[in-house]
Write a protein that holds these residues in place. Structure first.
Motif, PDB file in Angstrom:
ATOM      1  N   GLN A  87      13.988  13.174 -19.090  1.00 20.03           N
ATOM      2  CA  GLN A  87      14.494  11.978 -19.766  1.00 20.03           C
ATOM      3  C   GLN A  87      15.900  11.606 -19.305  1.00 20.03           C
ATOM      4  N   ILE A  88      16.109  11.736 -17.992  1.00 25.89           N
ATOM      5  CA  ILE A  88      17.386  11.377 -17.384  1.00 25.89           C
ATOM      6  C   ILE A  88      17.288   9.951 -16.850  1.00 25.89           C
ATOM      7  N   PRO A  89      18.212   9.093 -17.180  1.00 24.34           N
ATOM      8  CA  PRO A  89      18.169   7.707 -16.692  1.00 24.34           C
ATOM      9  C   PRO A  89      18.169   7.651 -15.163  1.00 24.34           C
ATOM     10  N   LEU A  90      17.294   6.840 -14.610  1.00 24.78           N
ATOM     11  CA  LEU A  90      17.202   6.689 -13.156  1.00 24.78           C
ATOM     12  C   LEU A  90      18.180   5.632 -12.663  1.00 24.78           C
ATOM     13  N   PRO A  91      18.586   5.736 -11.401  1.00 30.75           N
ATOM     14  CA  PRO A  91      19.316   4.614 -10.796  1.00 30.75           C
ATOM     15  C   PRO A  91      18.407   3.383 -10.723  1.00 30.75           C
ATOM     16  N   ASN A  92      19.017   2.230 -10.539  1.00 32.93           N
ATOM     17  CA  ASN A  92      18.243   1.017 -10.285  1.00 32.93           C
ATOM     18  C   ASN A  92      17.824   0.988  -8.819  1.00 32.93           C
ATOM     19  N   PHE A  93      16.694   0.339  -8.535  1.00 33.35           N
ATOM     20  CA  PHE A  93      16.139   0.354  -7.186  1.00 33.35           C
ATOM     21  C   PHE A  93      16.002  -1.063  -6.635  1.00 33.35           C
ATOM     22  N   TYR A  94      16.508  -1.258  -5.392  1.00 31.28           N
ATOM     23  CA  TYR A  94      16.194  -2.449  -4.599  1.00 31.28           C
ATOM     24  C   TYR A  94      15.537  -1.957  -3.317  1.00 31.28           C
ATOM     25  N   ILE A  95      14.275  -2.336  -3.110  1.00 26.37           N
ATOM     26  CA  ILE A  95      13.492  -1.847  -1.976  1.00 26.37           C
ATOM     27  C   ILE A  95      12.931  -3.048  -1.226  1.00 26.37           C
ATOM     28  N   ALA A  96      13.044  -3.056   0.093  1.00 23.09           N
ATOM     29  CA  ALA A  96      12.518  -4.152   0.898  1.00 23.09           C
ATOM     30  C   ALA A  96      11.990  -3.605   2.211  1.00 23.09           C
ATOM     31  N   VAL A  97      10.944  -4.255   2.719  1.00 23.97           N
ATOM     32  CA  VAL A  97      10.334  -3.843   3.989  1.00 23.97           C
ATOM     33  C   VAL A  97       9.674  -5.062   4.623  1.00 23.97           C
ATOM     34  N   GLY A  98       9.620  -5.082   5.957  1.00 27.96           N
ATOM     35  CA  GLY A  98       9.045  -6.211   6.668  1.00 27.96           C
ATOM     36  C   GLY A  98       7.531  -6.154   6.748  1.00 27.96           C
ATOM     37  N   GLN A  99       6.920  -7.322   6.829  1.00 28.88           N
ATOM     38  CA  GLN A  99       5.463  -7.411   6.907  1.00 28.88           C
ATOM     39  C   GLN A  99       4.907  -6.753   8.173  1.00 28.88           C
ATOM     40  N   ASP A 100       5.696  -6.722   9.231  1.00 32.02           N
ATOM     41  CA  ASP A 100       5.246  -6.161  10.502  1.00 32.02           C
ATOM     42  C   ASP A 100       5.873  -4.802  10.791  1.00 32.02           C
ATOM     43  N   ASP A 101       6.398  -4.158   9.764  1.00 28.86           N
ATOM     44  CA  ASP A 101       7.031  -2.857   9.907  1.00 28.86           C
ATOM     45  C   ASP A 101       5.975  -1.761   9.788  1.00 28.86           C
ATOM     46  N   ASP A 102       6.031  -0.770  10.671  1.00 31.03           N
ATOM     47  CA  ASP A 102       5.088   0.348  10.600  1.00 31.03           C
ATOM     48  C   ASP A 102       5.229   1.146   9.306  1.00 31.03           C
ATOM     49  N   LEU A 103       6.353   0.982   8.622  1.00 32.13           N
ATOM     50  CA  LEU A 103       6.591   1.696   7.368  1.00 32.13           C
ATOM     51  C   LEU A 103       6.160   0.891   6.138  1.00 32.13           C
ATOM     52  N   LEU A 104       5.488  -0.228   6.365  1.00 34.06           N
ATOM     53  CA  LEU A 104       5.079  -1.092   5.257  1.00 34.06           C
ATOM     54  C   LEU A 104       4.211  -0.354   4.247  1.00 34.06           C
ATOM     55  N   SER A 105       3.152   0.308   4.712  1.00 36.22           N
ATOM     56  CA  SER A 105       2.209   0.940   3.777  1.00 36.22           C
ATOM     57  C   SER A 105       2.880   2.045   2.969  1.00 36.22           C
ATOM     58  N   ALA A 106       3.760   2.811   3.592  1.00 31.57           N
ATOM     59  CA  ALA A 106       4.454   3.881   2.867  1.00 31.57           C
ATOM     60  C   ALA A 106       5.344   3.301   1.777  1.00 31.57           C
ATOM     61  N   ASN A 107       6.005   2.180   2.058  1.00 33.94           N
ATOM     62  CA  ASN A 107       6.841   1.538   1.056  1.00 33.94           C
ATOM     63  C   ASN A 107       6.007   0.885  -0.039  1.00 33.94           C
ATOM     64  N   GLN A 108       4.852   0.341   0.329  1.00 32.76           N
ATOM     65  CA  GLN A 108       3.953  -0.209  -0.687  1.00 32.76           C
ATOM     66  C   GLN A 108       3.445   0.895  -1.608  1.00 32.76           C
ATOM     67  N   ASP A 109       3.169   2.053  -1.061  1.00 35.21           N
ATOM     68  CA  ASP A 109       2.738   3.192  -1.889  1.00 35.21           C
ATOM     69  C   ASP A 109       3.841   3.589  -2.867  1.00 35.21           C
ATOM     70  N   PHE A 110       5.086   3.563  -2.407  1.00 33.95           N
ATOM     71  CA  PHE A 110       6.198   3.925  -3.286  1.00 33.95           C
ATOM     72  C   PHE A 110       6.380   2.873  -4.383  1.00 33.95           C
ATOM     73  N   ASP A 111       6.223   1.617  -4.014  1.00 38.66           N
ATOM     74  CA  ASP A 111       6.266   0.541  -5.008  1.00 38.66           C
ATOM     75  C   ASP A 111       5.166   0.734  -6.058  1.00 38.66           C
ATOM     76  N   ALA A 112       3.965   1.089  -5.611  1.00 40.37           N
ATOM     77  CA  ALA A 112       2.859   1.320  -6.536  1.00 40.37           C
ATOM     78  C   ALA A 112       3.156   2.499  -7.462  1.00 40.37           C
ATOM     79  N   PHE A 113       3.799   3.534  -6.921  1.00 41.11           N
ATOM     80  CA  PHE A 113       4.170   4.681  -7.744  1.00 41.11           C
ATOM     81  C   PHE A 113       5.179   4.274  -8.818  1.00 41.11           C
ATOM     82  N   LEU A 114       6.187   3.519  -8.440  1.00 37.33           N
ATOM     83  CA  LEU A 114       7.192   3.073  -9.409  1.00 37.33           C
ATOM     84  C   LEU A 114       6.556   2.190 -10.474  1.00 37.33           C
ATOM     85  N   THR A 115       5.670   1.312 -10.055  1.00 44.83           N
ATOM     86  CA  THR A 115       4.996   0.419 -11.002  1.00 44.83           C
ATOM     87  C   THR A 115       4.118   1.207 -11.962  1.00 44.83           C
ATOM     88  N   ALA A 116       3.353   2.165 -11.440  1.00 41.32           N
ATOM     89  CA  ALA A 116       2.461   2.973 -12.278  1.00 41.32           C
ATOM     90  C   ALA A 116       3.244   3.772 -13.312  1.00 41.32           C
TER      91      ALA A 116
END
Length: 274
Positions: free
Chosen positions: A197-226
């Protein structure tokens, strides 16, 4: 001189203390400490990358933001206990203490942020969570989040060092098959903080549509949302490139709770309209 890294290390620091107001007046108290962004470079880069590749100096000075940029040395900003190079301790503790002692920086968590791109995006997430008492916000651009899924299958004929097991072993140690849910996994760190129950930092995350790291960042976004964690996640046209990072470091500064732009001019030649 860094005790954590056992050597002298370079820094680039943007410090808006030289701002000139043409009417001779400023609404900012002279003795007010500066909010600070610790900004990390990506693989193959150094402490000059952000100033050379983006307009961070001009935008930071415009907002009275101090920016501290160390060199990442392809080390992913984690402690290498097997070599004695304690990059995480350097970033999250020693660097903060040194710069606060040396420059007129705020000591408040609410005024202290960490960010980065690619390898530095991972480093910002990892150290922002590990040192959650120090940093109130994390900016992760094109974050290298494949470490928990992409370090087990290496090509027979690697084209560069980052395609070799030897390199990744030098960074994370020999247990590359067990990084998921390890102390190096940002998702595991978040789960631990939530459980306590420790307060988290705020997150700003961005990634390009043509970036090879897109799917990994989308997975992290899904984790934060879930996990119902409030955050900003943006996917825009672009690849793993400076045009994208220049655009989104500007958006990140707009997102951070910084001072309003003023009409002063400084070494970045800023003179905003009132």
């Amino acid at each position: 001189m860094s005790a954590a890294l056992h050597r002298t290390v370079p820094l680039v620091v943007v410090l808006p203390t030289d701002k000139v107001y043409f009417d001779g007046k400023s609404d900012r108290p002279v003795d007010k400490p500066y909010k600070t962004l610790y900004l990390l470079n990506g693989m193959l880069g150094n402490e000059t990358d952000w100033v050379a590749g983006t307009r961070i100096q001009r935008w930071a000075e415009d907002r009275n933001l101090a920016v501290v940029m160390p060199a990442g040395e392809n080390a992913f900003y984690i402690d290498h206990e097997w070599s004695g190079d304690l990059y995480s301790q350097f970033i999250g503790q020693e660097l903060v203490e040194f710069t606060r002692k040396t420059f007129p920086l705020s000591h408040d968590r609410a005024d202290t942020y960490i960010g980065g791109l690619s390898m530095g995006g991972y480093g910002a997430l990892y150290n922002g969570l590990k040192f959650h008492d120090t940093f109130s916000a994390i900016v992760a651009l094109s974050a290298a989040l494949k470490i928990t899924s992409g370090l087990t299958d290496f090509p027979k004929n690697p084209k560069w060092f980052a395609e070799t097991r030897a390199y990744w072993t030098s960074v994370f140690g020999p247990e590359l098959d067990h990084l998921d849910a390890s102390k190096y996994d940002p998702e595991a760190l978040i789960k631990q903080l939530l459980a306590r129950q420790i307060p988290l930092p705020n997150f700003y995350i961005a990634v390009g549509q043509d970036d090879d790291l897109l799917s990994a960042n989308q997975d992290f976004d899904a984790f934060l949302t879930a996990n119902q964690i409030d955050h900003v996640f943006e996917v825009d046209p672009g690849a793993h490139e400076w045009d994208f990072w220049d655009l989104h470091i500007k958006r990140a500064l707009d997102w951070l709770p910084l001072e309003k732009q003023d009409a002063g001019a400084s070494s970045g030649n800023v003179k905003a309209d009132n």
